[in-house]
Design an enzyme around this catalytic site. Structure first.
Site, PDB file in Angstrom:
ATOM      1  CE1 TYR A  33      -3.593   2.649   0.744  1.00 56.70           C
ATOM      2  CE2 TYR A  33      -2.226   3.332   2.587  1.00 56.70           C
ATOM      3  CZ  TYR A  33      -3.295   3.548   1.739  1.00 56.70           C
ATOM      4  OH  TYR A  33      -4.069   4.678   1.896  1.00 56.70           O
ATOM      5  CG  ASP A  90       5.852   3.633   0.791  1.00 58.61           C
ATOM      6  OD1 ASP A  90       6.180   4.287   1.808  1.00 58.61           O
ATOM      7  OD2 ASP A  90       4.665   3.472   0.443  1.00 58.61           O
ATOM      8  CE  LYS A  97       1.239   4.836   8.474  1.00 55.72           C
ATOM      9  NZ  LYS A  97       1.240   4.289   7.149  1.00 55.72           N
TER      10      LYS A  97
HETATM   11  C1  LIG Z   1       0.539   4.741   5.782  1.00 59.45           C
HETATM   12  C2  LIG Z   1       1.251   4.479   4.514  1.00 59.45           C
HETATM   13  C3  LIG Z   1       1.196   5.340   3.411  1.00 59.45           C
HETATM   14  C4  LIG Z   1       0.246   6.510   3.361  1.00 59.45           C
HETATM   15  O1  LIG Z   1       0.502   7.443   4.332  1.00 59.45           O
HETATM   16  P1  LIG Z   1      -0.690   8.460   4.769  1.00 59.45           P
HETATM   17  O2  LIG Z   1       0.006   9.406   5.677  1.00 59.45           O
HETATM   18  O3  LIG Z   1      -1.724   7.620   5.408  1.00 59.45           O
HETATM   19  O4  LIG Z   1      -1.175   9.116   3.519  1.00 59.45           O
HETATM   20  C5  LIG Z   1       2.024   5.111   2.342  1.00 59.45           C
HETATM   21  N1  LIG Z   1       2.857   4.060   2.323  1.00 59.45           N
HETATM   22  C6  LIG Z   1       2.915   3.184   3.344  1.00 59.45           C
HETATM   23  C7  LIG Z   1       3.880   2.050   3.283  1.00 59.45           C
HETATM   24  C8  LIG Z   1       2.102   3.343   4.460  1.00 59.45           C
HETATM   25  O5  LIG Z   1       2.123   2.440   5.442  1.00 59.45           O
END
Ligand SMILES: *Cc1c(COP(=O)(O)O)cnc(C)c1O
Length: 427
Positions: free
Chosen positions: A142, A237, A265
């Protein structure tokens, strides 16, 4: 009716589903959500003052637990200087220095307000830099909710990939190729079929959005090698893994340097922050230096930067945190495994560093296909049982438990004991 229930009823009238992010609705565990009044250390308190041991940790950012005193002090001091300026401030430079120092291959970085913005902007940059349109992502990974990333692979070789959300035109995902995580042949095939058309590969180096899946190091090395050979940018990511699995993220642990990286995060210490970065040459295509446009009214917000900087400095100055967190996760894993054996419940615990998932699955979980065979109704029962014992787990089989540094040995033991009780009651 209790307060949470009352709040949920009010919320459902005026907020879609009553929540501002879908997983908070507790839908996949057949429950109504808990509405939080406050949080401190490793506990969350609902609007009836019930307390729950919190393994959500705001999905990762609260690595020091809630209401950390040092971070709170910094926040209060920062407030006194004003919340937002719309012109540059020193903390933005400081944050960029911290990230570029910490992360190999990240020579320049741009701050944004969420992980979604970070991945979306990184992909635009990769496309602008390579002047190619296609991208590769992996099933089960994701990367936020931007259009071109809300896609799953079609069934069979002839079908096109399909959007996973209504409102995303099929035309918008036609440049997104979906491969299998931990399967290098699936990547080689797409590269072969789309010679010189692929701008980038984006991947969660440690998948955390289908439960935790252990990365295969040979797969990772091969991925770096073939992307390099084919002039395809590799984007890590690290929105979850960055500063959580190590201060230098997966790049440090794997000893693999990606061309670009995304953060979110943890780097905001609980405030809405994201960032994307990479080699100077690549990042130089971004506006105002270059022709790739990207902007943000509140990007690099001084309050968020101050708290984020304090969180990252605290991690840097206390490197033992990573081993301590991993030891706690190991202890949970060993305890859960013992309970699973004792009760005979069909479950499998995956763990990478301080991230772990209990899959209700008879077999080992190594791939996205394995993940999808898990028994989500068993997870719902498990979640409910743990909740009744005052433990708040992620309300979905496909999310992970996030540990924080304030968790005590007693709390870990209580979690293991509760796990045994609940497994016994649902088997
Ligand atoms: C949480 C998450 C996102 C998206 O971040 P948001 O701040 O919720 O938009 C993107 N990539 C990964 C791996 C994530 O866990």
């Amino acid at each position: 009716m209790n307060n949470s229930k009352r709040l949920f009823e009010r919320a459902k009238e005026i907020i879609p589903g009553g929540v501002n992010s879908p997983v908070r609705a507790f839908g996949s565990v057949d429950m109504d959500p808990v509405f939080v009044k406050k949080a401190k250390g490793s506990y969350i308190y609902d609007s009836e003052d019930n307390k729950y041991l919190d393994y959500i940790s705001s999905w990762g950012p609260m690595i020091f637990g809630h209401c950390d005193e040092e971070l709170n002090e910094v926040a209060i001091e920062a407030l006194k200087n004003g919340i937002s300026y719309g012109v540059p401030s020193g903390v933005e430079v400081e944050m960029a220095e911290i990230i570029t120092d910490a992360y190999k291959g990240c020579e320049m970085v741009r701050m944004v307000n969420s992980g979604t913005e970070a991945t979306m902007s990184a992909i635009r940059t990769a496309r602008g830099y390579t002047k190619k349109d296609k991208i590769i992502k992996f099933e089960g990974c994701y990367h936020g909710h931007s259009d071109c990333l809300l896609v799953k692979s079609g069934s069979g070789a002839l079908t096109l990939n399909v959007p996973t959300s209504l409102g995303v035109p099929a035309d918008f995902v036609k440049h997104t190729l979906v491969c299998e995580y931990n399967n290098i042949e699936s990547v080689k095939k797409e590269i072969e079929n789309n010679k010189d058309e692929i701008a980038c590969v984006i991947i969660e180096p440690v998948p955390g959005n289908m439960g935790v899946i252990s990365p295969d190091m040979e797969f990772m090395k091969q991925l770096r090698k073939i992307t390099e050979e084919n002039n395809i940018l590799l984007i890590f990511d690290e929105v979850i893994s960055g500063f959580r699995i190590s201060y230098g993220g997966a790049a440090k642990v794997f000893d693999i340097v990606p061309d670009m990286v995304c953060f979110g995060k943890i780097i905001g210490g609980g405030l809405p922050v994201g960032a994307y970065g990479g080699k100077k040459e690549i990042m130089s295509v971004i506006s105002p230096l270059g022709p790739v446009y990207q902007a943000g009214t509140l990007s690099g917000n001084p309050l968020a930067m101050s708290i984020g900087i304090a969180a990252l400095n605290k991690l840097k100055n206390n490197p033992e945190i990573y081993e301590e967190l991993e030891n706690k996760a190991k202890k949970l894993q060993e305890g859960f495994n013992k309970n699973i054996e004792e009760t005979g419940v069909k479950a499998f615990v995956t763990r990478y560093k301080s991230m772990l998932t209990i899959f209700f699955n008879a077999k080992e979980v190594r791939t996205y296909a394995d993940v999808m065979t898990s028994d989500t109704s068993m997870y719902a029962k498990y979640f409910k049982g743990m909740f009744e014992l005052g433990i708040l787990l992620p309300p979905s089989q496909y999310e992970i438990m996030f540990l924080n540094t304030t968790l005590t040995d007693e709390e870990i033991e209580y979690t293991i004991e509760s796990n045994l009780k609940v497994l016994n009651s649902i088997k």
